[in-house]
Design an enzyme around this catalytic site. Structure first.
Site, PDB file in Angstrom:
ATOM      1  N   PRO A 128       0.820  -1.220   0.000  1.00  0.00           N
ATOM      2  CA  PRO A 128       0.000   0.000   0.000  1.00  0.00           C
ATOM      3  C   PRO A 128       0.853   1.269   0.000  1.00  0.00           C
ATOM      4  CG  PRO A 128      -0.940  -1.617   1.498  1.00  0.00           C
ATOM      5  CD  PRO A 128       0.353  -2.194   1.012  1.00  0.00           C
ATOM      6  N   GLY A 131       4.848   1.440  -3.815  1.00  0.00           N
ATOM      7  CA  GLY A 131       4.478   1.082  -5.185  1.00  0.00           C
ATOM      8  C   GLY A 131       5.639   1.394  -6.106  1.00  0.00           C
ATOM      9  N   THR A 158      -0.882  -9.867  -8.825  1.00  0.00           N
ATOM     10  CA  THR A 158      -1.562 -10.486  -9.971  1.00  0.00           C
ATOM     11  C   THR A 158      -1.532 -12.008  -9.857  1.00  0.00           C
ATOM     12  OG1 THR A 158      -1.062  -8.616 -11.387  1.00  0.00           O
ATOM     13  CG2 THR A 158      -1.539 -10.693 -12.499  1.00  0.00           C
ATOM     14  N   GLY A 340     -19.634   6.394 -32.398  1.00  0.00           N
ATOM     15  CA  GLY A 340     -20.607   5.849 -31.449  1.00  0.00           C
ATOM     16  C   GLY A 340     -20.469   4.339 -31.321  1.00  0.00           C
ATOM     17  N   GLU A 363       3.804  -3.349 -13.684  1.00  0.00           N
ATOM     18  CA  GLU A 363       5.243  -3.648 -13.862  1.00  0.00           C
ATOM     19  C   GLU A 363       6.072  -2.361 -13.993  1.00  0.00           C
ATOM     20  OE1 GLU A 363       6.817  -7.018 -15.774  1.00  0.00           O
ATOM     21  OE2 GLU A 363       4.966  -8.152 -15.611  1.00  0.00           O
ATOM     22  N   THR A 365       5.076   1.967 -13.537  1.00  0.00           N
ATOM     23  CA  THR A 365       4.313   2.927 -14.356  1.00  0.00           C
ATOM     24  C   THR A 365       5.221   3.485 -15.460  1.00  0.00           C
ATOM     25  OG1 THR A 365       5.011   4.841 -13.052  1.00  0.00           O
ATOM     26  CG2 THR A 365       3.012   3.689 -12.305  1.00  0.00           C
TER      27      THR A 365
HETATM   28  N1  COS Z   1      19.625  -4.289 -12.270  1.00  0.00           N
HETATM   29  C1  COS Z   1      20.505  -4.478 -11.258  1.00  0.00           C
HETATM   30  N2  COS Z   1      20.611  -3.631 -10.199  1.00  0.00           N
HETATM   31  C2  COS Z   1      19.800  -2.579 -10.172  1.00  0.00           C
HETATM   32  C3  COS Z   1      18.864  -2.318 -11.187  1.00  0.00           C
HETATM   33  C4  COS Z   1      18.805  -3.225 -12.264  1.00  0.00           C
HETATM   34  N3  COS Z   1      17.927  -3.053 -13.261  1.00  0.00           N
HETATM   35  N4  COS Z   1      18.184  -1.198 -10.868  1.00  0.00           N
HETATM   36  C5  COS Z   1      18.687  -0.757  -9.715  1.00  0.00           C
HETATM   37  N5  COS Z   1      19.654  -1.594  -9.295  1.00  0.00           N
HETATM   38  C6  COS Z   1      20.457  -1.458  -8.077  1.00  0.00           C
HETATM   39  C7  COS Z   1      21.243  -0.148  -8.088  1.00  0.00           C
HETATM   40  O1  COS Z   1      22.480  -0.324  -8.737  1.00  0.00           O
HETATM   41  C8  COS Z   1      21.401   0.112  -6.614  1.00  0.00           C
HETATM   42  O2  COS Z   1      22.443  -0.679  -6.118  1.00  0.00           O
HETATM   43  P1  COS Z   1      23.399  -0.132  -4.908  1.00  0.00           P
HETATM   44  O3  COS Z   1      22.494  -0.004  -3.703  1.00  0.00           O
HETATM   45  O4  COS Z   1      24.428  -1.183  -4.772  1.00  0.00           O
HETATM   46  O5  COS Z   1      23.915   1.188  -5.374  1.00  0.00           O
HETATM   47  C9  COS Z   1      20.113  -0.398  -6.018  1.00  0.00           C
HETATM   48  O6  COS Z   1      19.585  -1.342  -6.956  1.00  0.00           O
HETATM   49  C10 COS Z   1      19.107   0.709  -5.796  1.00  0.00           C
HETATM   50  O7  COS Z   1      18.870   1.314  -7.042  1.00  0.00           O
HETATM   51  P2  COS Z   1      18.310   2.782  -7.193  1.00  0.00           P
HETATM   52  O8  COS Z   1      19.102   3.722  -6.326  1.00  0.00           O
HETATM   53  O9  COS Z   1      18.195   3.117  -8.642  1.00  0.00           O
HETATM   54  O10 COS Z   1      16.863   2.607  -6.543  1.00  0.00           O
HETATM   55  P3  COS Z   1      15.693   3.626  -6.316  1.00  0.00           P
HETATM   56  O11 COS Z   1      15.173   3.419  -4.948  1.00  0.00           O
HETATM   57  O12 COS Z   1      16.102   5.000  -6.745  1.00  0.00           O
HETATM   58  O13 COS Z   1      14.532   3.094  -7.278  1.00  0.00           O
HETATM   59  C11 COS Z   1      13.330   2.548  -9.261  1.00  0.00           C
HETATM   60  C12 COS Z   1      14.686   2.782  -8.567  1.00  0.00           C
HETATM   61  C13 COS Z   1      12.390   3.713  -9.168  1.00  0.00           C
HETATM   62  C14 COS Z   1      13.717   2.302 -10.697  1.00  0.00           C
HETATM   63  C15 COS Z   1      12.679   1.283  -8.657  1.00  0.00           C
HETATM   64  O14 COS Z   1      12.202   1.525  -7.347  1.00  0.00           O
HETATM   65  C16 COS Z   1      11.534   0.764  -9.499  1.00  0.00           C
HETATM   66  O15 COS Z   1      11.753   0.113 -10.517  1.00  0.00           O
HETATM   67  N6  COS Z   1      10.285   1.033  -9.070  1.00  0.00           N
HETATM   68  C17 COS Z   1       9.119   0.522  -9.747  1.00  0.00           C
HETATM   69  C18 COS Z   1       8.791  -0.810  -9.207  1.00  0.00           C
HETATM   70  C19 COS Z   1       7.747  -1.494 -10.006  1.00  0.00           C
HETATM   71  O16 COS Z   1       7.955  -1.788 -11.163  1.00  0.00           O
HETATM   72  N7  COS Z   1       6.626  -1.775  -9.342  1.00  0.00           N
HETATM   73  C20 COS Z   1       5.582  -2.506  -9.938  1.00  0.00           C
HETATM   74  C21 COS Z   1       5.467  -3.780  -9.208  1.00  0.00           C
HETATM   75  S1  COS Z   1       5.464  -5.139 -10.234  1.00  0.00           S
HETATM   76  S2  COS Z   1       3.633  -5.330 -10.808  1.00  0.00           S
END
Ligand code: COS
Length: 381
Positions: A128, A131, A158, A340, A363, A365
């Site tokens: 919650p 996300g 899902t 329509g 997966e 936004t």
């Molecule tokens: N592959 C490998 N490592 C990754 C990576 C990837 N694709 N993306 C990030 N990392 C690693 C980074 O290198 C970083 O490592 P260190 O802590 O060693 O530096 C760590 O993960 C954190 O990465 P980052 O600082 O980029 O994380 P953030 O908290 O800024 O978030 C986003 C990054 C926003 C991209 C992430 O939270 C995200 O993808 N959110 C969406 C989630 C999602 O898809 N939700 C839907 C659920 S599934 S239905």
């Protein structure tokens, strides 16, 4: 060498998946959209065709498909019905953490069971209050002896109402933030795990998204995937791989709407001629064709990179964004072309429009995808 043609085997896969969509999905797409019931008959057939277990390696009894093959199939399934496609595609999403981080024994156990009969698993990351900011999850797993004790709430899970197990992300060390997260396989029958209500949605109504409540749910420590603290990386790597299948869903939904709009424009007579003769309409269709072709190429590229062991964070985010935005734009324009009729339930374009919306949200936004792309290009990737 660059080759844009599909091989004979890939063309056969596409044709078979299209036949599946025509025979098992289209005839019931409207029914399951209206009732929101779980389409047992469709999923049984999807298992018989190897789609539910597409990503289970052959050594564990699955179809052992590549991501390019999965993308080819997913386009056809989404063409058949966006909601039913999501249920099938999300089984691959749930499997991917196990494929990435599971031991041979874990793969045999958790993936093998999905290859035995029509069964579902579910990927459970969102909460919650976590996300888009997935690293801030608060669902907690405390190690006590040879067990993890889980407490917290997950959401938008899902297939969660029908899953045998969950690839569930939780915090094993809250002081470490994203680096303190882990991925644990939680079986459905775990005492303390309660499956909540399923979401009543605008579109993709045949798919199932639930909340999960964990109240001192006990799971053996051997269900940990990889090591403690690897959860966030496993989640990110999983999404890098699976976003191509979502992009393929965008291509399929867009193509479904486009085909209906094209046929309609060629046969609907106004002012004594087919409405296609108006440049206002034919240019809309040309734009649709253009975006669908580009989406498919981006999708294949992202999937191909996974198959070839290449890091594709940027390409999978681009493909997911471009293809699912395309699905939204194309289906909206298709409704407009049908006027329509497009707004009525007599034609599938209104369903495509509702189904497309979720593709832009789940997966990650499409705003988060742009964040991923921006981070990647900032790093020179
Ligand atoms: N592959 C490998 N490592 C990754 C990576 C990837 N694709 N993306 C990030 N990392 C690693 C980074 O290198 C970083 O490592 P260190 O802590 O060693 O530096 C760590 O993960 C954190 O990465 P980052 O600082 O980029 O994380 P953030 O908290 O800024 O978030 C986003 C990054 C926003 C991209 C992430 O939270 C995200 O993808 N959110 C969406 C989630 C999602 O898809 N939700 C839907 C659920 S599934 S239905």
């Amino acid at each position: 060498m660059l080759d844009f043609s599909l091989s004979k085997e890939q063309l056969d896969i596409k044709e078979r998946a299209h036949e599946f969509a025509v025979k098992f999905m289209r005839p019931v797409a409207r029914k399951y959209d209206e009732t929101g019931e779980w389409a047992v008959d469709v999923y049984k057939a999807a298992f018989d065709f190897g789609y539910l277990q597409a990503l289970v390696p052959a050594e564990f009894g699955g179809a052992g498909k590549t991501q390019v093959e999965e993308a080819i199939v997913c386009e056809e399934l989404a063409w058949g019905c966006g909601g039913l496609y999501t249920s099938i595609m999300a089984n691959g999403l749930a499997m991917t953490p196990v494929l990435i981080a599971g031991s041979p024994e874990q793969k045999k156990k958790w993936l093998g069971m999905l290859a035995e009969e029509p069964r579902f698993a579910a990927f459970s990351l969102s909460e919650p209050n976590a996300g888009s900011d997935a690293g801030s999850m608060s669902c907690r797993a405390e190690k006590r002896g040879d067990k993890y004790i889980l407490n917290g709430t997950k959401c938008y899970c899902t297939n969660g109402g029908y899953a045998e197990w969950y690839a569930l992300f939780c915090s094993t060390d809250p002081n470490k933030g994203a680096r303190g997260t882990s991925c644990i396989v939680v079986p459905r029958n775990t005492p303390g795990l309660v499956v909540g209500r399923s979401l009543d949605k605008m579109g993709q109504r045949a798919s199932n998204q639930v909340e999960l409540y964990l109240n001192d749910a006990e799971v053996p420590v051997e269900n940990l995937l990889g090591k403690e603290g690897m959860g966030f990386i496993i989640a990110m790597k999983t999404l890098d791989q699976t976003r191509a299948a979502v992009a393929a869903g965008g291509v399929g939904v867009a193509r479904a709407a486009y085909e209906i709009a094209l046929e309609y424009a060629k046969t609907r007579i106004q002012f004594g001629q087919p409405i296609f003769s108006n440049q206002a309409i034919s240019f809309m269709l040309a734009d649709m064709a253009k975006k669908i072709e580009a989406s498919r190429l981006l999708t294949y590229q992202a999937a191909w990179m996974t198959d070839n062991g290449l890091k594709n964070s940027k390409q999978s985010a681009i493909a997911k964004t471009f293809a699912t935005d395309t699905a939204m734009e194309v289906s909206t324009d298709a409704v407009q072309i049908l006027g329509g009729n497009g707004y009525s339930r007599d034609y599938l374009v209104e369903k495509c429009m509702r189904d497309a919306k979720l593709l832009q949200i789940y997966e990650g936004t499409n705003q988060i995808q742009r964040l991923v792309i921006a981070k990647e290009i900032q790093q020179g990737n």
